[in-house]
Design an enzyme around this catalytic site. Structure first.
Site, PDB file in Angstrom:
ATOM      1  CG  ASP A   1      41.430  36.153  44.894  1.00  0.00           C
ATOM      2  OD1 ASP A   1      41.005  35.184  44.258  1.00  0.00           O
ATOM      3  OD2 ASP A   1      42.642  36.334  45.127  1.00  0.00           O
TER       4      ASP A   1
HETATM    5  C1  GLC Z   1      45.149  34.752  43.494  1.00  0.00           C
HETATM    6  C2  GLC Z   1      44.114  33.653  43.534  1.00  0.00           C
HETATM    7  C3  GLC Z   1      43.820  33.124  44.902  1.00  0.00           C
HETATM    8  C4  GLC Z   1      45.063  33.233  45.775  1.00  0.00           C
HETATM    9  C5  GLC Z   1      45.352  34.715  45.957  1.00  0.00           C
HETATM   10  C6  GLC Z   1      46.592  34.958  46.828  1.00  0.00           C
HETATM   11  O1  GLC Z   1      44.778  35.732  42.578  1.00  0.00           O
HETATM   12  O2  GLC Z   1      42.870  33.915  42.920  1.00  0.00           O
HETATM   13  O3  GLC Z   1      43.387  31.771  44.748  1.00  0.00           O
HETATM   14  O4  GLC Z   1      44.817  32.619  47.031  1.00  0.00           O
HETATM   15  O5  GLC Z   1      45.511  35.380  44.714  1.00  0.00           O
HETATM   16  O6  GLC Z   1      47.721  34.511  46.168  1.00  0.00           O
END
Ligand code: GLC
Length: 713
Positions: free
Chosen positions: A262
């Site tokens: 993430d």
């Molecule tokens: C965010 C979220 C995730 C998302 C990622 C990219 O922090 O936790 O769900 O897909 O970053 O935006």
């Protein structure tokens, strides 16, 4: 394209570059896109940027084409960038937020949401979406419950599977199809105290029987990527957790796709206290099997040196890069680096009338009628006023609605008036005292007050946890105000999470509309006027107060259960509130009324190779046609481990014409009666079971049967 051959032509820097994902503005100067964190800490020079493997986020086809062109101009290896983004419940045509969509109990709508999303996203040149979010959650304090499919493993699996299939269909190289990246692996929805990014700690039994089921369904449906979660599990951050990424995902589940962190979550293992610095984070990530690092630069800045000093085996990097290149081949990028991107198709397909109509159809089935003492549907002979903080709101797209634009959504008041409703006042006020004298005149003249209450779309979603899930006191005062004015009232509830509605239960009706997307108010108008009949059923329990959390229907019995009418005080209960939720899982009213009679089972006992047939008669006793979702639950009375009092194991959403009666049939197999042990193995034990059928998890008709080793002669 021979991936192995291609891999062998790459320098180690180029291999490591494929494992980096960064935002598009690195490739286009002065492209203002707001991102979390200080991206300048990534210490990326031009060479590292133009060796990156994928891009996080893109706005449209022309931007994608420009980024790809700029990149390929400077890239020695000519391996195209892959473009990924958060298309969660729509790209520009926004569907109901996932929690609302799950209340439709209609996986075909989820599939359709994914299809429309993929078609629109694909025209912008997007290749991967970070969806579905399969995080099961029992805690409405956690803001991200809005992105999931509720508290039940069975429903979570069905919706997750449908959405993966909707995005990918049979071939992600075709225009209109995109790869699914299921998230957040794993058990992120169990963040302690509902506070986002917080610790997760649970038994392996809970992991396998409840929290892992959605991710497994997505992997089995062929999801090409999986994203690690911010939380720890067993004390180890998921992003570097070998049990999750190697033992479970690769060995046990046979996942062959790509793992991605993430946002910045690899670097954040330092904050978790599981690495001294980015170098150690890089070691733990590559050894755990993390392929792509999103928005941090541990791999980029340290892996080369770690290979040179033989701390890290180059084989681990080759394995990760092989998977990434294989995915790019599956997407078709080696044949066409601009796969999908089309300015012409974008103009034709994005927010098309057909897509908006499909979003409305989903919205119509994603609202839940929680209470109605007869004032709904609205009556054209009566006078109405609509007041409250959301009376004029078009902010119905909800969190994570990517390029959806709320300002294009329709006003509910205009739609109601178009349908002949005598709406003599619409006023967005945060408290009744904000109403002017002339407003009050109209309130006095009205017969019914419509109260548009709830949450702003920024009060749920990522990093938006709440410790108190009551409506603001100002909003509760609208209901007492209606009583004071001696007027009937109905509440229209816009929100992202289950709320504590205890203090507004004196209102005459509650239509729960969550955030239903681009066509929310168009659907709400039809539901309020009776053009359509509400059919949603809750997929998360609504607590009586925040102190009951976690509260969910499929709980264990305990050794001292509180029984109705029992007098023993030494049982599992609260001194100050009932154990039951205000509204239970599976609950939802209709303008119709459904009677359940004549339940029967095909046998009193079955062996593990036999199926149990169950049937029940359901009758619509009104002259109003509508859907009813007939639900089937089981209970395993006695097993090696304590089993939930009830578990959803089937449902059928059935249309009933006026006064129509149907026999509804289900089948149960040994698969439905089994459970998982702590090692993730399926266990089936003989014994006494109950099968229950009804309109929600509390209103059920029950019959017992036995699972036996062999047929009793
Ligand atoms: C965010 C979220 C995730 C998302 C990622 C990219 O922090 O936790 O769900 O897909 O970053 O935006």
């Amino acid at each position: 394209m021979d991936i192995k051959k291609l891999l062998n032509t790459l320098t180690i820097e180029e291999k490591i570059g494929q494992m980096l994902q960064i935002a598009p503005f690195f490739f286009i100067k002065n492209l203002e896109i707001e991102v979390a964190g200080n991206v300048n800490d990534l210490a990326l020079n031009e060479a590292k940027i133009f060796r990156a493997g994928s891009v996080l986020g893109i706005r449209n086809a022309s931007e994608m084409i420009e980024v790809q062109k700029n990149y390929l101009k400077k890239s020695r290896h000519q391996i195209p960038l892959m473009f990924m983004a958060d298309v969660i419940h729509g790209y520009e045509t926004i569907f109901p937020v996932p929690l609302a969509l799950s209340t439709s109990w209609n996986p075909k709508l989820a599939y359709d949401m994914a299809r429309v999303s993929a078609i629109e996203a694909s025209t912008a040149g997007l290749h991967v979406t970070f969806s579905p979010m399969a995080d099961l959650s029992r805690d409405p304090r956690w803001g991200r419950v809005v992105e999931g499919f509720g508290e039940d493993p069975y429903l979570n699996q069905i919706f997750t599977k449908s959405i993966v299939e909707g995005y990918q269909q049979d071939d992600i190289s075709k225009d209109g199809n995109i790869a699914a990246c299921v998230k957040h692996f794993a058990a992120y929805g169990a963040s302690e105290s509902g506070r986002d990014y917080n610790t997760v700690d649970m038994s392996r039994l809970s992991m396998h029987n409840d929290y892992f089921t959605g991710y497994k369904a997505a992997v089995d449906a062929g999801a090409h990527l999986i994203m690690t979660s911010f939380n720890v599990l067993d004390g180890i951050p998921a992003t570097v957790n070998k049990y999750l990424l190697k033992d479970l995902l690769r060995k046990s589940w046979g996942f062959k796709g790509v793992t991605i962190s993430d946002y910045d979550s690899l670097h954040q293992i330092i904050e978790h206290g599981c690495a001294e610095d980015d170098k150690e984070a890089a070691i733990r990530g590559i050894e755990a099997g993390l392929d792509i690092e999103m928005a941090s630069s541990c791999y980029t800045n340290y892996l080369k040196k770690l290979v040179e000093n033989q701390t890290v085996d180059i084989k681990l990097i080759d394995q990760a890069v092989y998977r990434i290149l294989k995915l790019k081949k599956q997407i078709g990028l080696f044949d066409n680096p601009y796969k999908g991107a089309s300015i012409e198709q974008e103009e034709k397909l994005v927010r098309s009338a057909n897509h908006l109509q499909r979003a409305k159809e989903a919205a119509l089935e994603s609202a839940v009628l929680l209470k109605n003492d007869g004032i709904l549907p609205l009556n054209k002979k009566l006078k109405y006023v609509m007041i409250g903080p959301y009376a004029e709101s078009t902010s119905t797209n909800g969190p994570w609605s990517w390029h959806g634009r709320n300002n294009l959504n329709h006003q509910l008041s205009e739609l109601l008036v178009e349908q002949g409703i005598s709406l003599i006042l619409t006023k967005e006020v945060s408290h009744p005292s904000d109403l002017s004298d002339s407003d009050m005149e109209l309130v006095r003249e009205s017969d019914v007050i419509i109260l548009a209450l709830g949450e702003h779309e920024k009060e749920s979603g990522e990093a938006h946890s709440r410790s108190d899930i009551r409506l603001p006191r100002k909003q509760e005062s609208f209901v007492t105000f209606s009583e004071f004015m001696n007027k009937k009232s109905m509440v229209l509830l816009y929100h992202g999470r289950p709320l504590d509605l205890t203090n507004i239960m004196q209102t005459n009706a509650i239509l729960d509309v969550y955030f239903l997307g681009s066509m929310a108010n168009d659907a709400i108008a039809d539901l309020m006027t009776g053009v359509n009949n509400p059919s949603g059923k809750l997929t998360m329990s609504y607590p009586r107060n925040v102190g009951q959390i976690p509260i969910y229907y499929n709980h264990l019995n305990t050794g001292r259960p509180k029984t109705d009418g029992g007098h023993n005080e030494f049982v599992s209960y609260y001194l100050d509130v009932e154990n039951s939720p205000l509204f239970p899982f599976g609950y939802g009213l209709s303008y119709s009324n459904f009677n359940y009679t004549d339940m029967s089972v095909s046998k009193k006992s079955i062996t593990k190779d036999e199926k149990l047939k169950i049937s029940i008669n359901v009758e619509n006793t009104t002259n109003i046609p509508g859907y009813e979702t007939v639900q089937l639950y089981i209970r395993d009375y006695s097993a090696t481990i304590s089993r939930p009092l009830k578990q959803l194991k089937g449902f059928k959403k059935i249309w009933f014409d006026q006064h129509e009666k149907k026999t509804v049939e289900f089948e149960l197999s040994n698969h439905d009666l089994s459970f998982m042990n702590g090692e993730g193995q399926t266990v089936l034990e003989t014994g006494r079971f109950a099968v229950m059928i009804g309109s929600n998890s509390e209103t059920l008709t029950k019959m017992d049967f036995h699972l036996v080793k062999e047929v009793v002669k």
